[in-house]
Enzyme design. Structure first.
Site, PDB file in Angstrom:
ATOM      1  N   TYR A  32     -46.750  21.815  15.209  1.00 37.25           N
ATOM      2  CA  TYR A  32     -47.570  22.315  16.375  1.00 37.25           C
ATOM      3  C   TYR A  32     -47.579  21.431  17.451  1.00 37.25           C
ATOM      4  O   TYR A  32     -47.017  22.153  18.527  1.00 37.25           O
ATOM      5  CB  TYR A  32     -49.143  22.257  15.894  1.00 37.25           C
ATOM      6  CG  TYR A  32     -49.441  23.689  14.358  1.00 37.25           C
ATOM      7  CD1 TYR A  32     -49.265  24.609  15.257  1.00 37.25           C
ATOM      8  CD2 TYR A  32     -50.307  23.794  13.773  1.00 37.25           C
ATOM      9  CE1 TYR A  32     -49.537  25.681  14.086  1.00 37.25           C
ATOM     10  CE2 TYR A  32     -50.475  24.192  12.469  1.00 37.25           C
ATOM     11  CZ  TYR A  32     -49.939  25.330  13.038  1.00 37.25           C
ATOM     12  OH  TYR A  32     -50.758  26.091  12.177  1.00 37.25           O
ATOM     13  N   SER A  88     -40.949  27.285  11.239  1.00 42.05           N
ATOM     14  CA  SER A  88     -42.547  26.385  11.722  1.00 42.05           C
ATOM     15  C   SER A  88     -43.768  26.293  10.823  1.00 42.05           C
ATOM     16  O   SER A  88     -43.279  27.233   9.977  1.00 42.05           O
ATOM     17  CB  SER A  88     -42.376  28.375  13.023  1.00 42.05           C
ATOM     18  OG  SER A  88     -43.137  29.340  12.589  1.00 42.05           O
ATOM     19  N   ASP A  89     -43.995  25.476  12.174  1.00 45.34           N
ATOM     20  CA  ASP A  89     -45.645  25.913  10.957  1.00 45.34           C
ATOM     21  C   ASP A  89     -46.231  27.022  11.677  1.00 45.34           C
ATOM     22  O   ASP A  89     -45.493  27.893  12.296  1.00 45.34           O
ATOM     23  CB  ASP A  89     -47.096  24.466  11.464  1.00 45.34           C
ATOM     24  CG  ASP A  89     -48.371  23.705  11.256  1.00 45.34           C
ATOM     25  OD1 ASP A  89     -47.802  25.171   9.642  1.00 45.34           O
ATOM     26  OD2 ASP A  89     -47.955  23.124  11.339  1.00 45.34           O
ATOM     27  N   PHE A  90     -47.729  27.407  11.033  1.00 42.72           N
ATOM     28  CA  PHE A  90     -47.906  28.901  11.127  1.00 42.72           C
ATOM     29  C   PHE A  90     -48.202  29.526  12.451  1.00 42.72           C
ATOM     30  O   PHE A  90     -49.267  28.620  12.325  1.00 42.72           O
ATOM     31  CB  PHE A  90     -48.283  29.203   9.464  1.00 42.72           C
ATOM     32  CG  PHE A  90     -48.111  28.980   8.585  1.00 42.72           C
ATOM     33  CD1 PHE A  90     -48.188  29.992   7.264  1.00 42.72           C
ATOM     34  CD2 PHE A  90     -47.109  27.844   8.119  1.00 42.72           C
ATOM     35  CE1 PHE A  90     -47.455  30.244   6.316  1.00 42.72           C
ATOM     36  CE2 PHE A  90     -46.239  28.027   6.440  1.00 42.72           C
ATOM     37  CZ  PHE A  90     -46.622  29.412   5.670  1.00 42.72           C
TER      38      PHE A  90
END
Length: 667
Positions: A198, A229-231
């Site tokens: 992030y 990606s991170d969520f």
């Protein structure tokens, strides 16, 4: 072009633009209870291209219930046993494959810059070499069955500001301290995918960081897999252009990709590259074929045995005065087990790393099972002792205090507790230890938690302290194995336990601009001349070991070579046990500032009483190089390197010299 690449190219060429763009984002909405279904990333059904089916997984499959809950990664790091971690990874991968999944979002392998980080439990500690060895093992184990996804790339070790914080880090520190273990996961482990972080690094969010994703990961390291990606909050306007391949778990920024390509704002070649990377791994891992793993592996006897073994190998005995441990069953008539955590399900954070097994063996259950009916067991299920409790404890043969941290003290921010700025135990839990020890001379503390706990206010009171981390669903049985001497503790600390926060670099989880330096952990304390409470690599057992005769296969070597070091290890005590031989390197007369000593090799050996064995540890010469940011290359200095051998970063009685030729090297 290989047959694989030809097939990949053929499939991608047959896809419509809409089909290609659809594969660049998940399509699983965040709704209801977390971890109910696999995260889906579409494939192309008409071409036989399967979807990705993902699950969280640092300590087991996070989707559904009845999955094996292994000890947290920090506990497994404390085993200093990469082969055991490989088996844990293989078991996790098998369970995911058995439910139809094909990507496990693990291992988490960020460098623990400071133990206040809320997700300490999910990673492998403070040292880049230990991180690399455990991370590579996990990736290789997981990828026996499914794709691994090392995360979070990179310099991610703050929770409360993780979505916004910018980490400024110089190029040398970035390369040597915060990226090197990811490089190992890619080049040695063969990781099929990577998850971006992030946070920002040097002014650009990791999810669109062209330096991290394109220049270093994909170009320099030659990574041929895909980046997700991170969520939810991990994707940004330039993510696709700068190297992110999949937005998870549903499209936000990538919702406009089709329009961007059709308008000419984004070259279609960017989309083609991302889809090519995904299809490559789908074919390489044969995701189009039915899984060959049966659901009977889930919570199987084999997997539960591995989970139990991981606890016993990773538990760290920090203190043991007058042989308080192990407890002799035959000498007991009454034992007291104290503390609210003694019968609590306490297996780790409730965030994305959460696992829901069908049962959990608590410490009191494990103790009862081990002792049977022959010993009276008193359980005081409270963290506050009254006069009657103290009177009862005074006459017990031994008192086991089970305490530590919980999901309410540390974890993933927003979903869980976030960062832990105070490293002490909560006051009532400290007082529990002090009070118990005030009335009984044989108090054993069993500590649960995911990171360093400062102990200045109570460490002198109990006779023994055993750190068992968040021990997973078989923790109670494993704790009993150790308390009653069925096995000897052999874990070693994967981080430094300081005496106080004053011994550590600052931890700032408020500011949106922070700076990461070259030194943290034991390297920071060594540089400043601080004495820790417990050093990195420390751990006691129920036996004793002698290490001797450190020798090197050749005393001079150069780039590209590997040198083997040998150490004789003897079990000089009364029972079988494990010891971890550790090698640290010093750099006398280096032209740049370097650590006073840093871990470069280790090996765990299990010996019977009186047994003696030679342990061999390989050190690649290239691992001694430093990164020259002015020249943008790795430099191997011509030095007389000192290699120190022993059993912790502060117990290194053996030394040998290694002469190395100087040159710039390709890494």
């Amino acid at each position: 072009m290989t047959d694989l690449e030809a097939r990949v190219s053929e499939l991608v060429s047959q896809m419509t633009l809409e089909e290609k763009v659809a594969q660049m984002a998940g399509n699983t909405p965040l709704q209801g209870e977390y971890g109910v279904e696999l995260w889906n990333v579409p494939g192309v059904e008409r071409l036989g291209v399967p979807p990705f089916k993902m699950s969280d997984g640092p300590r087991g499959v996070g989707v559904g219930t009845g999955r094996t809950a292994f000890p947290v990664a920090m506990a497994r790091a404390a085993s200093w046993n990469p082969e055991l971690e490989r088996r844990v990874g293989e078991a996790m991968g098998a369970e995911l494959a058995a439910i139809g999944g094909n990507v496990l979002l693990a291992p988490a392998m960020n460098n623990l810059r400071h133990p206040s980080w809320g997700r300490s439990q999910e990673t492998y500690g403070e040292d880049v070499h230990l991180l690399a060895r455990m991370g590579v093992a996990a990736v290789q184990g997981i990828q026996t069955h499914v794709l691994a996804n090392p995360k979070h790339f990179a310099a991610n070790s703050i929770e409360d500001t993780r979505f916004e914080v910018n980490v400024t880090v110089d190029e040398r520190s970035l390369r040597e301290i915060y990226l090197a273990h990811f490089r190992s996961a890619v080049l040695e482990g063969g990781a099929a995918s990577i998850m971006s972080a992030y946070n920002s690094v040097n002014g650009q969010f990791c999810g669109e960081n062209i330096t991290l994703l394109r220049r270093i990961l994909k170009e320099e390291w030659g990574f041929d897999g895909f980046v997700l990606s991170d969520f939810v909050f991990g994707t940004h306007p330039d993510s696709a252009r700068n190297g992110l391949d999949i937005e998870m778990p549903f499209p936000v920024e990538f919702a406009s990709l089709l329009d961007q390509v059709e308008s000419g704002a984004l070259p279609e070649e960017v989309v083609d590259e991302s889809v090519t990377r995904m299809v490559r791994k789908k074919l390489e891992y044969r995701l189009d074929e039915p899984p060959s793993v049966d659901e009977s592996v889930i919570e199987s006897d084999e997997h539960l045995a591995i989970a139990r073994e991981a606890v016993t190998e990773g538990a760290v005995l920090l203190k043991n005065v007058d042989a308080a441990l192990p407890i002799d069953r035959d000498s007991l008539s009454r034992i007291a087990v104290v503390g609210a955590l003694a019968d609590a399900v306490n297996i780790g954070d409730t965030g994305s790393s959460s696992v829901r097994p069908s049962f959990v063996v608590t410490p009191i259950e494990g103790i009862r099972d081990a002792l049977g009916e022959s010993v009276a067991i008193e359980h005081i299920d409270s963290d506050m002792l009254d006069a009657a409790d103290l009177s009862s404890l005074a006459t017990a043969d031994a008192v086991v205090v089970v305490t530590g941290l919980t999901e309410e003290d540390e974890g993933e921010a927003i979903i869980g507790a976030g960062d832990r700025v105070d490293l002490d135990l909560p006051q009532e839990r400290e007082q529990l230890i002090v009070d118990a020890a005030s009335v009984n001379d044989r108090v054993i503390v069993v500590l649960e938690g995911g990171g360093a706990i400062t102990m200045q206010d109570w460490l002198a009171d109990p006779e023994a302290v055993l750190m068992v981390w968040y021990p997973g669903q078989m923790g109670g049985h494993a704790i009993a194995d150790l308390l009653f001497g069925d096995l000897s503790p052999s874990g070693k600390l994967p981080f430094t336990v300081p005496k106080s926060l004053d011994q550590l670099p600052p931890f700032d989880n408020v500011s949106l601009e922070v700076e990461y330096g070259y030194f943290h952990g034991y390297r920071y304390l060594d540089r400043r001349g601080f004495t820790p409470e417990f050093p990195f690599g420390f751990g006691l057992g129920y036996t004793s070991f002698a290490v001797s005769d450190l020798r090197v296969s050749r005393s001079q070597a150069g780039a590209g070579e590997t040198v083997t070091f040998s150490v004789d290890v003897e079990n000089t005590g009364p029972v079988a046990g494990g010891e971890v031989v550790q090698l640290y390197v010093s750099y006398p007369d280096s032209e740049v500032e370097r650590a006073e000593r840093e871990l470069k090799g280790f090996a765990k050996v299990v010996l019977e009483p009186g047994e003696r064995r030679t342990v061999r540890i390989d050190i690649p010469i290239d691992s001694l190089a430093y990164y020259d940011s002015d020249r943008s290359e790795w430099i191997l200095e011509a030095l007389e390197y000192m290699v120190h051998g022993g059993t912790s970063s502060r117990d290194l009685p053996l030394s040998v010299t290694l002469s190395v030729d100087s040159e710039a090297i390709a890494r």
